[in-house]
Design a protein around this motif. Structure first.
Motif, mmCIF file in Angstrom:
data_model
loop_
_atom_site.group_PDB
_atom_site.id
_atom_site.type_symbol
_atom_site.label_atom_id
_atom_site.label_comp_id
_atom_site.label_asym_id
_atom_site.label_seq_id
_atom_site.Cartn_x
_atom_site.Cartn_y
_atom_site.Cartn_z
ATOM 1 N N THR A 35 -110.462 -10.773 -48.113
ATOM 2 C CA THR A 35 -109.453 -10.756 -49.186
ATOM 3 C C THR A 35 -109.983 -11.452 -50.427
ATOM 4 O OG1 THR A 35 -108.156 -11.726 -47.379
ATOM 5 C CG2 THR A 35 -106.946 -10.728 -49.127
ATOM 6 N N ARG A 36 -110.646 -12.606 -50.223
ATOM 7 C CA ARG A 36 -111.197 -13.324 -51.379
ATOM 8 C C ARG A 36 -112.301 -12.517 -52.061
ATOM 9 N NH1 ARG A 36 -109.815 -18.722 -52.439
ATOM 10 N NH2 ARG A 36 -107.729 -18.940 -51.570
ATOM 11 N N TRP A 37 -113.105 -11.806 -51.287
ATOM 12 C CA TRP A 37 -114.154 -10.959 -51.874
ATOM 13 C C TRP A 37 -113.512 -9.893 -52.758
ATOM 14 C CZ3 TRP A 37 -119.426 -10.755 -52.133
ATOM 15 C CH2 TRP A 37 -119.985 -9.547 -52.565
ATOM 16 N N ASN A 38 -112.472 -9.247 -52.233
ATOM 17 C CA ASN A 38 -111.802 -8.183 -52.990
ATOM 18 C C ASN A 38 -111.093 -8.735 -54.226
ATOM 19 O OD1 ASN A 38 -112.639 -6.181 -51.233
ATOM 20 N ND2 ASN A 38 -110.859 -6.420 -49.921
ATOM 21 N N ASP A 39 -110.539 -9.942 -54.143
ATOM 22 C CA ASP A 39 -109.823 -10.530 -55.272
ATOM 23 C C ASP A 39 -110.748 -11.113 -56.328
ATOM 24 O OD1 ASP A 39 -107.486 -9.885 -54.023
ATOM 25 O OD2 ASP A 39 -107.060 -11.923 -53.309
ATOM 26 N N ARG A 40 -111.769 -11.845 -55.882
ATOM 27 C CA ARG A 40 -112.563 -12.644 -56.812
ATOM 28 C C ARG A 40 -113.936 -12.087 -57.157
ATOM 29 N NH1 ARG A 40 -111.247 -18.768 -54.856
ATOM 30 N NH2 ARG A 40 -108.997 -18.615 -55.160
ATOM 31 N N ILE A 41 -114.514 -11.288 -56.287
ATOM 32 C CA ILE A 41 -115.882 -10.827 -56.532
ATOM 33 C C ILE A 41 -115.900 -9.347 -56.917
ATOM 34 C CG2 ILE A 41 -118.224 -10.684 -55.607
ATOM 35 C CD1 ILE A 41 -117.107 -13.562 -55.712
#
Length: 145
Positions: A35-41
Motif C-alpha cells: 500500500t505504501r509503495w502504491n501511495d508514495r512511490i
C-alpha cells in the motif's frame, strides 16, 4: 519472490544476492509495504510480484544500501527511496556449508527523499514526531480537566 530463472532441483546453492555481509535468498512484501509503495512511490496500483521483482533488480545491481552504517532496518534504494525491512533467517534456504540464508521482509516504504525532505535525517524526524505527538497529548489532557 524467488528468481524464476534459478528455480531448479540440483546440488547447487539456492540463488542469493549479497546485501552487506548477508546472503538474501528470498523477498517478502507485506500488505502494508504494498500500500505504501502504491501511495508514495509508484502512485498507481502495482502488484506484489512487480514490487518484488524490482527489489531483486535493486539488490542485483547493488543499488540498495543501509541508511545508517551500523543499523540494518532502514535501507536506501538508488539514493532516493527509503525502505524499512527486516532480515530474518530463512527456514528453507541454506548455503553449501549448512548456514541459513536470509529472507528480506519489506515492512514499509517511507517515501522518496527527493519529494519528502524530512527523510534526509530520519532520527531528527522521528524525534520531532514523538515530541509533537507528546505535546498534542499534553494539550488534550489539559482540555479535559
Amino acid at each position: 519472490m524467488r528468481d524464476k530463472v534459478m528455480e531448479r532441483w540440483s546440488t547447487y546453492e539456492p540463488f542469493y544476492v549479497w546485501l552487506g555481509d548477508k546472503k538474501i535468498a528470498d523477498i517478502v512484501i507485506t500488505n502494508h509495504a504494498k500500500t505504501r509503495w502504491n501511495d508514495r512511490i509508484a502512485k498507481s496500483d502495482t502488484d506484489v510480484e512487480s514490487i518484488a521483482t524490482l527489489m531483486w533488480e535493486y539488490l542485483k545491481n547493488q543499488s540498495m544500501t543501509s541508511y545508517y552504517r551500523h543499523e540494518e532496518d532502514v535501507y536506501l534504494i538508488d539514493e532516493d527511496i527509503v525502505m524499512v525491512a527486516e532480515l530474518v533467517e530463512s527456514d528453507r534456504d541454506f548455503d553449501i556449508t549448512g548456514c541459513p540464508m536470509m529472507k528480506m521482509v519489506v515492512v514499509t516504504f517511507l517515501g522518496r527523499m527527493s519529494e519528502t525532505m524530512e527523510l534526509r535525517d530520519l532520527k531528527t524526524y522521528y524525534s520531532w514526531l514523538r515530541h509533537s505527538r507528546r505535546m498534542t497529548l499534553v494539550k488534550n489532557s489539559r482540555k479535559r480537566k
